[in-house]
Scaffold this motif. Structure first.
Motif, PDB file in Angstrom:
ATOM      1  N   MET A  99      32.143  -4.492  24.327  1.00 48.67           N
ATOM      2  CA  MET A  99      32.861  -3.369  23.731  1.00 48.67           C
ATOM      3  C   MET A  99      31.933  -2.171  23.557  1.00 48.67           C
ATOM      4  O   MET A  99      32.345  -1.019  23.751  1.00 48.67           O
ATOM      5  N   LEU A 100      30.685  -2.417  23.197  1.00 49.26           N
ATOM      6  CA  LEU A 100      29.723  -1.323  23.065  1.00 49.26           C
ATOM      7  C   LEU A 100      29.493  -0.633  24.409  1.00 49.26           C
ATOM      8  O   LEU A 100      29.315   0.584  24.478  1.00 49.26           O
ATOM      9  N   ASP A 101      29.490  -1.406  25.473  1.00 49.57           N
ATOM     10  CA  ASP A 101      29.168  -0.870  26.794  1.00 49.57           C
ATOM     11  C   ASP A 101      30.204   0.115  27.317  1.00 49.57           C
ATOM     12  O   ASP A 101      29.858   1.072  28.017  1.00 49.57           O
ATOM     13  N   SER A 102      31.475  -0.095  27.009  1.00 49.76           N
ATOM     14  CA  SER A 102      32.553   0.589  27.727  1.00 49.76           C
ATOM     15  C   SER A 102      32.463   2.109  27.647  1.00 49.76           C
ATOM     16  O   SER A 102      32.561   2.799  28.669  1.00 49.76           O
ATOM     17  N   ARG A 138      21.010   1.421  26.779  1.00 45.74           N
ATOM     18  CA  ARG A 138      21.502   0.173  27.357  1.00 45.74           C
ATOM     19  C   ARG A 138      20.405  -0.875  27.457  1.00 45.74           C
ATOM     20  O   ARG A 138      20.650  -2.075  27.356  1.00 45.74           O
ATOM     21  N   LEU A 139      19.181  -0.409  27.640  1.00 47.80           N
ATOM     22  CA  LEU A 139      18.057  -1.335  27.716  1.00 47.80           C
ATOM     23  C   LEU A 139      17.828  -2.071  26.410  1.00 47.80           C
ATOM     24  O   LEU A 139      17.281  -3.177  26.400  1.00 47.80           O
ATOM     25  N   SER A 140      18.272  -1.501  25.300  1.00 46.91           N
ATOM     26  CA  SER A 140      17.981  -2.090  23.985  1.00 46.91           C
ATOM     27  C   SER A 140      18.489  -3.526  23.877  1.00 46.91           C
ATOM     28  O   SER A 140      17.858  -4.365  23.229  1.00 46.91           O
ATOM     29  N   LYS A 141      19.614  -3.839  24.513  1.00 46.40           N
ATOM     30  CA  LYS A 141      20.129  -5.210  24.402  1.00 46.40           C
ATOM     31  C   LYS A 141      19.330  -6.197  25.253  1.00 46.40           C
ATOM     32  O   LYS A 141      19.265  -7.383  24.948  1.00 46.40           O
TER      33      LYS A 141
END
Length: 723
Positions: A99-102, A138-141
């Motif tokens: 959901m965070l990615d979208s 995005r790299l944080s995950k």
């Protein structure tokens, strides 16, 4: 005949040998330095859920990506707090991450579409700022120890996982490993320093090559020199004066340099351009823009990065994200291809020399002569010239036929949708429907035409596919993408007319996009093109391009734009021969660059020593001592293809083997549509949710071999046909 017999037997030995063994891998990201933050409440979406392109500004894009990036990183931080105690990581960690990615993914995709589709709306500097901020977020995950350990624990906890769940967990685990999560203390600090320093050298390498491409110019005042050149090249070379009067400038920009070498009859002018091209960024030209020191730094940093992460060489680390799985497997394939291609190249050069001499060329062929005489020979043998058959490929007819082919093979319908806001009036939007669904399953933008000073021109001008948004079941979001090209715009009452090469680019990029658009994976992180091993990412595009060598397909997509006459039958029949023309020479060039890349990233020898050792194994023409081509090899040094250049050839090998299943069905009077369904249910539907070696087995029933690629290139028989 003896040469053909020997080659056939050599080929059969390699077909029988297993080329590589399965290994399950994933992809990885590279650390990017952080930029400044900003915040805003603006959204870039319309009520339809599509980007509101008519109301997008640079400032709004930057503000939105900054806000979404901060929200993303905060969301990752919150998930980290509960990661150690979670009972079900898929429910508590990975679905919330989807959901965070979208939103972040779509804003990032919008910025890239603007950058490539209309750079006046999104200049390079602004796009880089957006790209780096989104990339860092995005790299944080993937750089999160709690999420990494949650993936490890979940994999250990669950005994039964679907392919998709397995791939998702493997991706998070491998991403974490390659980002150095297991590295501690002084080694961790050193790794960060190495990555930051390497990024600086890569950027400087890129910038210096860009400068070198612009520094060289050669002015032509004599119009007779350009009499063989197509109008499109003459216009591109013209200064602000009338293209018919000149003067004209030769530059090292690929869209000018490459056709100029093919069409310029003046040997001295060709030599001048060639030596400037091959000596770019060397000490022979300008020490201020030499890149040798940066290249050696990058090689050293990459090797140290690999050592810190537990790998012997950077190539070994790279193989973690490749279908091939090991350097040994790659070398087996490259060597088997070279065995068929190298001696064929010798024969092709000899025949080309004879052809040129018969037409008054009294010298020995050199590197700067090959493109020109290669084109002339192709026209003489097959009546084929890229620019002369444009009138048979009007873009509207090609597009309609392409959509019809996909409808027949894969049971999808592609329908233009009116009223969608885009970044330019020429851009169209299409919905993609499944035969079993009343509502769209995906959508894409199509931006076909070159626009002066708005679109970036790059190597081959092959166009781009931009994955703007991945399919995601958790958020009920459909895939969205953009296809952007630099085709000639309609002019003087004529539609856009494509060369056969451009038709190939269109088919290839569209086939690539299908993997993104019709995926049936549930998690966006492994849907479509996401998480597909690098040497398998181009497979679906290459498969679609193979259809252009099917006589029925080529007749269907071609027709004179005004008379509707079909493409001449002799050209239709000759297409396979045209593809085979000097295929040994062309294949050896690709094999050489692939091996050069692997050696630069697995050995510590000086780059010029590596070149001198490799060159005679792959080239019939002698090495020029001033040739410094690795110093402008941006694909492997400043782009992402270091230790991965071979991936282009590997994808071609896999694609040829896949397409041969359609060919075999046709020749055996079996149902080709059944093969199409199997292809959609495997390669197009599965995407990155299953290892490509396993996907290939499901489709083909065996491991791949190079036999189909060699057969398509006509290597065993090309000498007989030329004689």
């Amino acid at each position: 005949m003896a040469l053909s017999f020997l080659r056939t037997n050599a080929l059969s030995r390699h077909v029988k040998r297993q080329i590589y063994q399965i290994r399950r891998n994933s992809g990885y990201l590279v650390l990017i330095p952080e930029i400044g933050e900003d915040g805003d409440q603006n959204t870039l979406l319309s009520d339809s859920g599509l980007p509101e392109f008519n109301d997008i500004s640079i400032e709004k894009c930057i503000a939105t990506i900054s806000k979404q990036s901060m929200e993303y990183e905060n969301g990752v931080g919150q998930l980290e707090q509960c990661a150690s105690n979670c009972k079900n990581a898929f429910v508590e960690i990975f679905r919330p991450l989807e959901m965070l990615d979208s939103q972040l993914e779509l804003t990032w995709g919008v910025a890239k579409a603007l950058y490539l589709g209309n750079s006046t709306l999104m200049p390079t500097k602004s796009y880089i700022q957006i790209h780096e901020r989104a990339h860092k977020a995005r790299l944080s995950k993937f750089n999160s120890p709690p999420i990494y350990h949650a993936a490890v624990n979940e994999k250990n906890r669950l005994k039964k996982l679907t392919d998709e769940e397995q791939r998702l967990l493997d991706k998070y685990i491998l991403e974490g490993k390659l980002n150095g999560i297991d590295v501690k203390g002084i080694k961790k600090d050193r790794l960060n320093n190495v990555l930051n320093s390497m990024q600086i050298d890569r950027q400087l390498f890129r910038e210096k090559v860009n400068v070198a491409n612009k520094v060289f110019t050669s002015t032509i005042n004599d119009a007779s020199v350009l009499k063989e050149c197509p109008d499109s090249l003459v216009k591109a070379m013209a200064t602000p004066n009338d293209p018919s009067r000149g003067p004209w400038k030769v530059t090292l920009q690929p869209h000018i340099y490459e056709p100029f070498m093919q069409y310029c009859p003046d040997r001295e002018l060709r030599w001048n351009a060639w030596q400037a091209y091959t000596q770019r960024c060397s000490n022979y030209v300008n020490k201020e823009i030499e890149t040798g020191s940066h290249m050696e730094n990058i090689r050293s940093y990459r090797n140290e990065q690999a050592n810190i992460l537990g790998y012997e060489t950077y190539v070994d680390m790279s193989m973690e994200t490749k279908m091939a799985g090991s350097l040994e497997n790659v070398n087996n394939v490259l060597d088997s291809l070279l065995e068929s291609a190298r001696s064929m190249q010798d024969a092709e050069i000899e025949l080309l020399q004879r052809f040129a001499q018969e037409r008054g060329f009294s010298s020995t062929l050199e590197h700067w002569d090959i493109p020109y005489w290669q084109r002339k020979q192709k026209w003489s043998l097959y009546g084929f010239d890229e620019d002369k058959i444009r009138e048979y490929f009007p873009l509207p007819k090609v597009m309609t036929s392409l959509f019809n082919l996909c409808s027949e093979l894969f049971k999808i319908q592609i329908v233009e949708k009116a009223g969608v806001k885009t970044w330019h009036k020429d851009v169209k939007f299409y919905d993609v429907f499944d035969d079993s669904s009343a509502s769209p399953i995906a959508g894409f933008y199509f931006d076909p035409y070159a626009r002066q000073d708005q679109k970036i021109r790059v190597h081959d001008d092959a166009g781009w596919h931009i994955a703007m948004r991945n399919k995601c079941t958790t958020t009920s979001i459909n895939a969205l993408s953009a296809l952007i090209f630099n085709f000639q715009a309609p002019n003087d009452g004529k539609p856009s007319l494509l060369s056969f090469k451009e038709v190939g680019y269109l088919f290839q990029r569209f086939g690539h996009s299908l993997r993104h658009l019709v995926t049936k994976a549930n998690y966006s992180e492994v849907a479509g093109l996401s998480n597909v091993e690098w040497d398998a990412t181009e497979v679906c595009g290459q498969v679609m391009a193979h259809w252009l060598y099917d006589p029925y397909t080529i007749r269907d997509i071609s027709g004179h734009f005004s008379t509707h006459e079909p493409l001449p039958e002799d050209i239709v029949k000759n297409l396979q021969n045209i593809r085979s023309h000097m295929s040994g020479y062309d294949l050896c060039k690709e094999l050489y660059l692939s091996k050069l890349d692997l050696d630069l990233h697995s050995k510590k020898d000086f780059w010029r020593d590596i070149v001198r050792e490799l060159w005679p194994k792959y080239h019939a023409l002698a090495f020029n001592k001033y040739d410094s081509h690795p110093l402008s090899f941006t694909k492997i040094m400043s782009e992402e293809w270091g230790a991965a250049y071979y991936c282009h050839l590997w994808s071609k090998m896999i694609a040829a083997d896949i397409y041969s299943a359609f060919d075999e069905a046709r020749k055996a009077d079996q149902d080709v549509l059944e093969v199409g369904k199997r292809y959609r249910d495997t390669f197009l539907a599965v995407g990155g949710s299953c290892h490509p070696s396993e996907v290939f087995r499901r489709f083909r029933g065996r491991d791949p071999s190079p036999h189909a690629l060699l057969k398509n290139l006509g290597l065993p028989k090309v000498i007989e046909e030329l004689n």
